[in-house]
Write a protein that holds these residues in place. Structure first.
Motif, mmCIF file in Angstrom:
data_model
loop_
_atom_site.group_PDB
_atom_site.id
_atom_site.type_symbol
_atom_site.label_atom_id
_atom_site.label_comp_id
_atom_site.label_asym_id
_atom_site.label_seq_id
_atom_site.Cartn_x
_atom_site.Cartn_y
_atom_site.Cartn_z
ATOM 1 N N LEU A 111 -2.740 1.352 -6.012
ATOM 2 C CA LEU A 111 -3.469 2.203 -5.066
ATOM 3 C C LEU A 111 -2.545 3.244 -4.447
ATOM 4 O O LEU A 111 -2.980 4.334 -4.066
ATOM 5 N N GLY A 112 -1.260 2.912 -4.344
ATOM 6 C CA GLY A 112 -0.296 3.857 -3.794
ATOM 7 C C GLY A 112 -0.062 5.072 -4.660
ATOM 8 O O GLY A 112 0.574 6.034 -4.220
ATOM 9 N N LEU A 113 -0.574 5.060 -5.894
ATOM 10 C CA LEU A 113 -0.438 6.215 -6.777
ATOM 11 C C LEU A 113 -1.562 7.223 -6.585
ATOM 12 O O LEU A 113 -1.521 8.313 -7.166
ATOM 13 N N LEU A 114 -2.560 6.863 -5.798
ATOM 14 C CA LEU A 114 -3.652 7.795 -5.534
ATOM 15 C C LEU A 114 -3.194 8.884 -4.572
ATOM 16 O O LEU A 114 -2.382 8.625 -3.669
ATOM 17 N N PRO A 115 -3.693 10.114 -4.736
ATOM 18 C CA PRO A 115 -3.332 11.182 -3.785
ATOM 19 C C PRO A 115 -3.740 10.817 -2.360
ATOM 20 O O PRO A 115 -4.809 10.231 -2.131
ATOM 21 N N MET A 116 -2.888 11.131 -1.405
ATOM 22 C CA MET A 116 -3.121 10.894 0.028
ATOM 23 C C MET A 116 -3.149 9.414 0.393
ATOM 24 O O MET A 116 -3.581 9.049 1.484
ATOM 25 N N SER A 117 -2.696 8.562 -0.505
ATOM 26 C CA SER A 117 -2.694 7.123 -0.210
ATOM 27 C C SER A 117 -1.343 6.721 0.378
ATOM 28 O O SER A 117 -0.479 7.561 0.632
ATOM 29 N N PHE A 118 -1.160 5.420 0.590
ATOM 30 C CA PHE A 118 0.101 4.899 1.123
ATOM 31 C C PHE A 118 0.430 3.618 0.371
ATOM 32 O O PHE A 118 -0.416 2.725 0.257
ATOM 33 N N THR A 119 1.647 3.530 -0.150
ATOM 34 C CA THR A 119 2.067 2.354 -0.899
ATOM 35 C C THR A 119 2.673 1.346 0.068
ATOM 36 O O THR A 119 3.819 1.492 0.498
ATOM 37 N N THR A 120 1.916 0.322 0.409
ATOM 38 C CA THR A 120 2.370 -0.640 1.419
ATOM 39 C C THR A 120 3.579 -1.443 0.959
ATOM 40 O O THR A 120 4.388 -1.877 1.770
ATOM 41 N N THR A 121 3.717 -1.606 -0.349
ATOM 42 C CA THR A 121 4.837 -2.410 -0.870
ATOM 43 C C THR A 121 6.152 -1.638 -0.891
ATOM 44 O O THR A 121 7.168 -2.174 -1.338
ATOM 45 N N THR A 122 6.162 -0.386 -0.408
ATOM 46 C CA THR A 122 7.426 0.327 -0.252
ATOM 47 C C THR A 122 8.090 -0.042 1.068
ATOM 48 O O THR A 122 9.248 0.340 1.295
ATOM 49 N N HIS A 123 7.384 -0.767 1.928
ATOM 50 C CA HIS A 123 7.938 -1.141 3.224
ATOM 51 C C HIS A 123 8.471 -2.562 3.181
ATOM 52 O O HIS A 123 7.758 -3.494 2.830
ATOM 53 N N ILE A 124 9.722 -2.705 3.579
ATOM 54 C CA ILE A 124 10.384 -4.005 3.555
ATOM 55 C C ILE A 124 9.684 -4.983 4.492
ATOM 56 O O ILE A 124 9.718 -6.197 4.264
ATOM 57 N N ALA A 125 9.025 -4.472 5.540
ATOM 58 C CA ALA A 125 8.305 -5.356 6.459
ATOM 59 C C ALA A 125 7.188 -6.098 5.735
ATOM 60 O O ALA A 125 6.909 -7.266 6.036
ATOM 61 N N VAL A 126 6.551 -5.439 4.783
ATOM 62 C CA VAL A 126 5.468 -6.057 4.020
ATOM 63 C C VAL A 126 6.018 -7.014 2.972
ATOM 64 O O VAL A 126 5.604 -8.173 2.877
ATOM 65 N N THR A 127 6.960 -6.530 2.178
ATOM 66 C CA THR A 127 7.500 -7.370 1.103
ATOM 67 C C THR A 127 8.314 -8.543 1.649
ATOM 68 O O THR A 127 8.347 -9.605 1.035
ATOM 69 N N ALA A 128 8.949 -8.349 2.812
ATOM 70 C CA ALA A 128 9.719 -9.443 3.412
ATOM 71 C C ALA A 128 8.806 -10.574 3.866
ATOM 72 O O ALA A 128 9.146 -11.756 3.726
ATOM 73 N N VAL A 129 7.645 -10.227 4.400
ATOM 74 C CA VAL A 129 6.678 -11.262 4.802
ATOM 75 C C VAL A 129 6.188 -12.035 3.579
ATOM 76 O O VAL A 129 6.109 -13.268 3.595
#
Length: 251
Positions: A111-129
């Motif tokens: 989903l992060g590849l869609l225009p105007m989207s946000f890739t949540t798995t680029t944030h260490i806070a998400v992947t660390a959890v």
């Protein structure tokens, strides 16, 4: 996808890391733990996509499956085989958790590849959890299933007796480093790919090299789509390896 601006001296200026900023959905105030942000929005969308595919898309359970049911069944079979092959048949009871992890990461990445989207798995806070949940889960499971025998995971019986204490310390350190490497690997790979795409998009503003930039962006999108699945696979298969250690701790 890129944001370009010309500096005071006429040079091209773009900021590939701006796309990873956490912003509130409403207003421009400070971000608190309870503030709805672009991260929480796209995490929620990822969860809804997982539900749409695996729950709504398969509720008919047709003998001749629809396209959505076929995709869900392929994903189910792929993860089931992975758990069985890597962690063993006794790990199948934990398949729902691993399937949920894989599905969420796949959708969050793609989903992060869609225009105007946000890739949540680029944030260490998400992947660390996600990584800490796996770490706590397998550690608790290891002690529940094996008791103090779980500590045999750190005691290399095949090594000479004199080396075992040293190896035990190394094994212990590597065990506690697992959630760090587990989380950074996913976040780092996803962030790097998106940053490269934005750099190429920034150069698209230069007429002379814009055709090359467009080709590079297209190629990077294809590569990032592949990486999205590969990183979900890597995160999941490492979870299966850790699960195997918890169920069978002896070296």
């Amino acid at each position: 996808m890129a944001e370009e601006a010309h500096g005071s001296e006429g040079g091209l200026v773009f900021h590939p890391m701006d796309q990873f900023q956490v912003k509130p959905l409403f207003g421009d105030g400070a971000v608190h733990w309870y503030t709805p942000t672009n991260v929480t929005l796209w995490m929620a969308i990822s969860v809804l996509c997982v539900i749409a595919l695996l729950v709504i898309g398969t509720r008919g359970r047709a003998i001749v499956p629809s396209r959505i049911q076929s995709v869900a069944e392929l994903m189910y079979g792929f993860v089931y085989k992975m758990v069985e092959d890597v962690a063993g048949k006794d790990a199948i009871r934990y398949f729902p958790y691993i399937m949920t992890l894989f599905s969420f990461i796949v959708f969050a990445n793609t989903l992060g590849l869609l225009p105007m989207s946000f890739t949540t798995t680029t944030h260490i806070a998400v992947t660390a959890v996600l990584a800490m949940l796996v770490f706590v889960f397998v550690t608790v499971l290891g002690f529940v299933k094996n008791g103090t025998k779980f500590l045999e995971l750190f005691w290399v019986k095949s090594a000479p007796l004199a080396l075992r204490p040293v190896l035990a310390i190394i094994e212990l350190i590597s065990y506690f480093v697992r959630p760090v490497s587990h989380s950074i690997r996913l976040a780092g790979n996803m962030m790097a790919g998106h940053a490269v795409i934005k750099v190429f998009a920034g150069f698209a503003a230069i007429a002379v090299i814009s055709p090359v930039s467009v080709v590079a962006i297209t190629a990077m999108y294809g590569l990032e789509l592949l990486v999205s699945f590969i990183q979900a696979y890597v995160f999941t298969i490492l979870t299966c390896v850790y699960l195997k250690d918890a169920l069978h701790p002896s070296h």
